[in-house]
Design an enzyme around this catalytic site. Structure first.
Site, PDB file in Angstrom:
ATOM      1  N   GLY A  32     -72.504  32.805  35.556  1.00 33.57           N
ATOM      2  CA  GLY A  32     -71.269  32.182  36.005  1.00 33.57           C
ATOM      3  C   GLY A  32     -71.010  30.857  35.331  1.00 33.57           C
ATOM      4  CG  HIS A  38     -70.376  32.440  29.629  1.00 26.82           C
ATOM      5  ND1 HIS A  38     -70.170  31.153  30.054  1.00 26.82           N
ATOM      6  CD2 HIS A  38     -71.707  32.680  29.782  1.00 26.82           C
ATOM      7  CE1 HIS A  38     -71.320  30.631  30.458  1.00 26.82           C
ATOM      8  NE2 HIS A  38     -72.274  31.531  30.290  1.00 26.82           N
ATOM      9  CB  SER A 186     -74.443  24.662  27.512  1.00 32.74           C
ATOM     10  OG  SER A 186     -75.317  24.764  28.619  1.00 32.74           O
TER      11      SER A 186
END
Length: 294
Positions: A32, A38, A186
């Site tokens: 998440g 991502h 990140s």
């Protein structure tokens, strides 16, 4: 929004329906707090299969007692919206009690690849990663799974686990996505203060300087030593590691002046702490179109 499964039964029912339709499955596991890095993996997954499953699970097995499990960022609604925009078909959101029910005792360990680099300061980490990824792959049973190259050691650990355990899934790596100043994206970058964030952007700059020197035939040992000193001068509190290693087995490269043959398999790995945040990064030495700015 993508469809949401919160139980293993729901996940397998949906994946099973797609299988009956002859559709292939790609899987993107996450914890998440999603960012563009991502989402780039979801985009890559769309090129590899007909349907995309992404998981969101903050895995307690990969956190030590003193680490940030309780404070790790969690933004479920925003994450689901981002997955929808990226083209994800199904989000799997299990609870820790489902993944590790009472009486759970099994762990997966990948020897050798897990012991150096991040394995030194976080000896618990890769066992937790291998265990949860093994479970997730068994639960989803995808044709292909996508992992980011920012966690390159993790990627190699997972590839070895899948190979050694004869798991019928293809593991693919997605390139590192960076901020405008080159800092690798990140979820933990959100912990950085304004001053720390400015200094953090120098990590990739200093790493590129090491690679430039190594490509020019300079002493790798001297370049690494100077880079460590530069990181501390730029505001980093500790350099956990800054090392040149082989990509395939992560073994340390001891040759001081690299030739072209060594560069093809060489990669620079770094981990450094600034404030309360531990940053990691890696870069290949071999010239590549995606790294033309080095």
């Amino acid at each position: 929004m993508p469809a949401v499964s919160r139980s293993l039964e729901d996940l397998r029912m949906q994946v099973g329906t797609w299988r009956q339709q002859g559709l292939s499955i790609a899987f993107v596991p996450t914890m998440g707090a999603l960012h563009a890095g991502h989402l780039s993996l979801v985009t890559l997954a769309a090129q590899k299969a007909d349907r995309i499953v992404a998981s969101i699970f903050v895995n307690p097995k990969q956190f030590a007692a003193h680490e940030d499990l309780d404070t790790y960022p969690r933004h479920e609604a925003q994450d689901l919206a981002k997955l929808a925009a990226a083209g994800c078909d199904l989000a799997f959101l299990p609870q820790a009690t489902q993944m590790y029910p009472a009486g759970y005792t099994t762990a997966v360990t990948v020897e050798n690849l897990s012991t150096d680099l991040c394995g030194v300061s976080r000896p618990h980490f890769f066992g937790g990663v291998a265990t949860v990824v093994c479970k997730l792959l068994n639960q989803c049973q995808p044709d292909v799974a996508i992992f980011g190259e920012k966690d390159f050691q993790q990627l190699q650990v997972i590839k070895r686990m899948v190979r050694d355990l004869d798991m019928p899934v293809q593991i693919e790596g997605g390139p590192i996505i960076r901020e405008a100043d080159g800092l690798a994206m990140s979820s933990r970058n959100a912990y950085l203060t304004a001053n720390e964030r400015k200094s953090a952007g120098m990590l990739n700059v200093i790493m590129k300087n090491v690679i430039t020197k190594a490509r020019a035939g300079d002493s790798v040992e001297m370049a690494l030593r100077q880079a460590r000193e530069s990181l501390l001068q730029e505001g980093f509190d500790t350099v956990d590691y800054l090392e040149m290693r082989r990509e395939d087995d992560l073994s340390l490269i001891s040759i001081d002046r690299l030739k072209a043959a060594e560069m093809d398999q060489a990669r620079l790995f770094a981990a450094a702490i600034i404030g309360k945040t531990r940053l990691i990064d890696n870069m290949p030495l071999a010239p590549h179109p995606d790294h033309s700015d080095l």
